[in-house]
Design a protein around this motif. Structure first.
Motif, PDB file in Angstrom:
ATOM      1  N   GLU A 180      32.029  32.502  37.338  1.00 28.51           N
ATOM      2  CA  GLU A 180      31.164  33.242  36.412  1.00 28.51           C
ATOM      3  C   GLU A 180      29.700  33.197  36.834  1.00 28.51           C
ATOM      4  OE1 GLU A 180      31.852  31.713  32.511  1.00 28.51           O
ATOM      5  OE2 GLU A 180      33.944  32.373  32.447  1.00 28.51           O
ATOM      6  N   ARG A 197      42.338  36.297  44.755  1.00 32.49           N
ATOM      7  CA  ARG A 197      42.782  37.375  43.871  1.00 32.49           C
ATOM      8  C   ARG A 197      44.140  37.073  43.235  1.00 32.49           C
ATOM      9  NH1 ARG A 197      40.849  42.676  47.427  1.00 32.49           N
ATOM     10  NH2 ARG A 197      38.687  42.649  46.668  1.00 32.49           N
ATOM     11  N   TYR A 200      43.668  33.613  40.826  1.00 35.45           N
ATOM     12  CA  TYR A 200      42.755  33.628  39.687  1.00 35.45           C
ATOM     13  C   TYR A 200      42.609  35.001  39.025  1.00 35.45           C
ATOM     14  CZ  TYR A 200      41.490  29.169  41.793  1.00 35.45           C
ATOM     15  OH  TYR A 200      41.540  27.904  42.320  1.00 35.45           O
ATOM     16  N   GLY A 201      43.214  36.026  39.621  1.00 41.42           N
ATOM     17  CA  GLY A 201      43.116  37.349  39.018  1.00 41.42           C
ATOM     18  C   GLY A 201      41.700  37.896  39.105  1.00 41.42           C
ATOM     19  N   LYS A 202      41.326  38.644  38.112  1.00 41.03           N
ATOM     20  CA  LYS A 202      40.009  39.272  38.096  1.00 41.03           C
ATOM     21  C   LYS A 202      38.949  38.244  37.709  1.00 41.03           C
ATOM     22  CE  LYS A 202      37.508  43.283  36.286  1.00 41.03           C
ATOM     23  NZ  LYS A 202      37.574  44.459  35.368  1.00 41.03           N
ATOM     24  N   ILE A 203      37.918  38.135  38.536  1.00 42.45           N
ATOM     25  CA  ILE A 203      36.802  37.234  38.243  1.00 42.45           C
ATOM     26  C   ILE A 203      35.501  38.033  38.307  1.00 42.45           C
ATOM     27  CG2 ILE A 203      37.994  35.170  39.066  1.00 42.45           C
ATOM     28  CD1 ILE A 203      36.519  35.369  41.659  1.00 42.45           C
ATOM     29  N   ARG A 204      34.463  37.481  37.674  1.00 41.97           N
ATOM     30  CA  ARG A 204      33.207  38.227  37.577  1.00 41.97           C
ATOM     31  C   ARG A 204      32.541  38.420  38.936  1.00 41.97           C
ATOM     32  NH1 ARG A 204      27.814  38.481  37.278  1.00 41.97           N
ATOM     33  NH2 ARG A 204      27.560  36.491  38.347  1.00 41.97           N
ATOM     34  N   GLU A 206      31.770  39.105  42.802  1.00 45.12           N
ATOM     35  CA  GLU A 206      32.309  39.981  43.834  1.00 45.12           C
ATOM     36  C   GLU A 206      32.890  39.119  44.954  1.00 45.12           C
ATOM     37  OE1 GLU A 206      30.822  43.504  46.924  1.00 45.12           O
ATOM     38  OE2 GLU A 206      29.360  42.398  45.704  1.00 45.12           O
TER      39      GLU A 206
END
Length: 413
Positions: A180, A197, A200-204, A206
């Protein structure tokens, strides 16, 4: 003013984080680079460019148990959700590790901020806060970034700081805080990017892959020399002598080879050195065809000089886990084929049977011995083709001029 605040473990002290020796010379676009090593600073300080200032930590930061910020409370709750109360507070004492990490990171960030103020760093400056590792230095970077809200905060991630499965507790503290708080997370391989990816999937933050690189001078480039019929095969390995590198499997492989004259040299040192030397004495002493030597730790420059002078035929790496081995980049830049286990980003470096041999991730000594035998059976034409392709892979993917140039451009975006 363009400033970089680089947080390392020990660089430029000692011999670790050797990859930065090359990278730091590409920071010329920054007016000032401030390096803050937060480790123990063992060893002498290496040379750095004129625009770089190094701030040595005078003493170890104390752990203050009264640092109970929201980030720490949230991390403890995250541990409970993932691992349960018993494992968090009793079995593995994850809570102690979380408290220790956050307390140390908080006080390191405070120390760095005070030093930056003394140097006249302004919040209005164009600032990049760059952590070289995605563990403690990254936590420090995120906490520090709260003091400089307009700064760009980035972290590289390599191997042990990325793959949670490698940790003894299967736990890398403050993933949420890092994900974050960072603007950009920079894995050094496509494998690392995919891992982030998928796990943790989608993270804030880039995610942008930027490979490391090495510089190879034209003086280091020499024609590949085949060993010839019944000639000596020269093997080289380069790594820390620690359990995860599985050097004992190379020793075991050599003990199974009786019909190939081999000279094996290992570069690097570490906790397993004594045991490995004893193992060599035990398993290889009766093999007149095998000569072995532990060369100790050397600089990158000395490694390249060895390649140019001795012209080894193949670099071998049988690690249990890796990020993207710089040792393989160096070897390929000198036209030396590589042999390695398919772990981490190694499969991105080795194109099987083109620039070397890609072995099964759990290859045992017998499998390694068979691969060495197969490599030795190559014709001169086949070996030279493999050598040329190794150099081609270096030029295409691991050239420092290209990779670090792009990396600095990304930092300044």
């Amino acid at each position: 003013m363009k400033r970089m605040i680089l947080i390392t473990t020990d660089f430029p002290y000692g011999a670790g984080e050797s990859f930065l020796e090359t990278e730091v010379s590409y920071y010329t676009e920054f007016d000032r680079v401030h390096i803050f090593p937060i480790g123990h600073h063992a060893g002498k300080m290496r040379a750095v460019p004129a625009n770089v200032a190094v701030y040595k930590k005078k003493k170890e930061a104390k752990v203050h148990s009264n640092v109970y910020h929201w980030d720490l409370i949230r991390e403890l709750w995250y541990c409970v959700q993932r691992r349960g109360w018993n494992e968090t507070f009793l079995k593995t004492h994850l809570y102690r590790r979380a408290i220790d990490y956050y307390s140390r990171a908080y006080h390191e960030a405070d120390r760095i901020n005070k030093l930056l103020k003394e140097q006249g760093v302004q919040k209005s400056d164009h600032i990049v806060i760059y952590s070289y590792w995605m563990h403690m230095p990254a936590i420090v970077a995120v906490i520090l970034s709260h003091k400089y809200p307009h700064a760009k905060c980035v972290t590289r991630c390599h191997g042990g700081d990325l793959y949670e499965e490698r940790d003894k507790d299967l736990y890398l503290p403050f993933r949420k805080l890092i994900f974050e708080g960072m603007d950009v997370i920079i894995p050094i391989s496509n494998n690392g990017k995919q891992y982030l990816r998928e796990r943790y999937g989608k993270i804030r933050a880039e995610i942008r892959m930027c490979r490391l690189g090495v510089n190879i001078d034209v003086n280091d480039l020499t024609p590949a020399i085949w060993w010839g019929e019944n000639g000596i095969l020269r093997l080289v390995s380069s790594s820390n002598l620690i359990p995860v590198k599985r050097i004992e499997r190379i020793v075991g492989a050599l003990s199974q080879i009786y019909d190939i004259p081999i000279v094996w040299k290992h570069f690097g040192d570490g906790e397993s050195e004594k045991k490995l030397k004893e193992l060599c004495e035990k398993l290889l002493s009766g093999h007149d065809n095998i000569k072995w030597q532990f060369m100790g730790r050397v600089t990158n420059r000395e490694m390249l000089e060895y390649y140019a002078k001795e012209k080894p035929h193949v670099l071998i790496n049988v690690s249990e886990s890796e990020g993207l081995p710089v040792s393989m980049m160096e070897a390929m830049g000198c036209g030396i084929p590589v042999m390695g286990t398919n772990v981490g980003g190694v499969g991105e470096i080795i194109i099987d049977k083109r620039n070397g041999y890609l072995l099964n991730a759990n290859a045992d000594s017998g499998t390694i011995a068979a691969a060495i035998g197969k490599f030795y059976c190559q014709s001169e034409q086949e070996y030279k083709a493999m050598s040329r392709y190794a150099r081609k892979m270096y030029d295409r993917r691991y050239n420092a001029n290209v990779n670090y140039g792009r990396f600095v451009d990304m930092l300044l975006e």
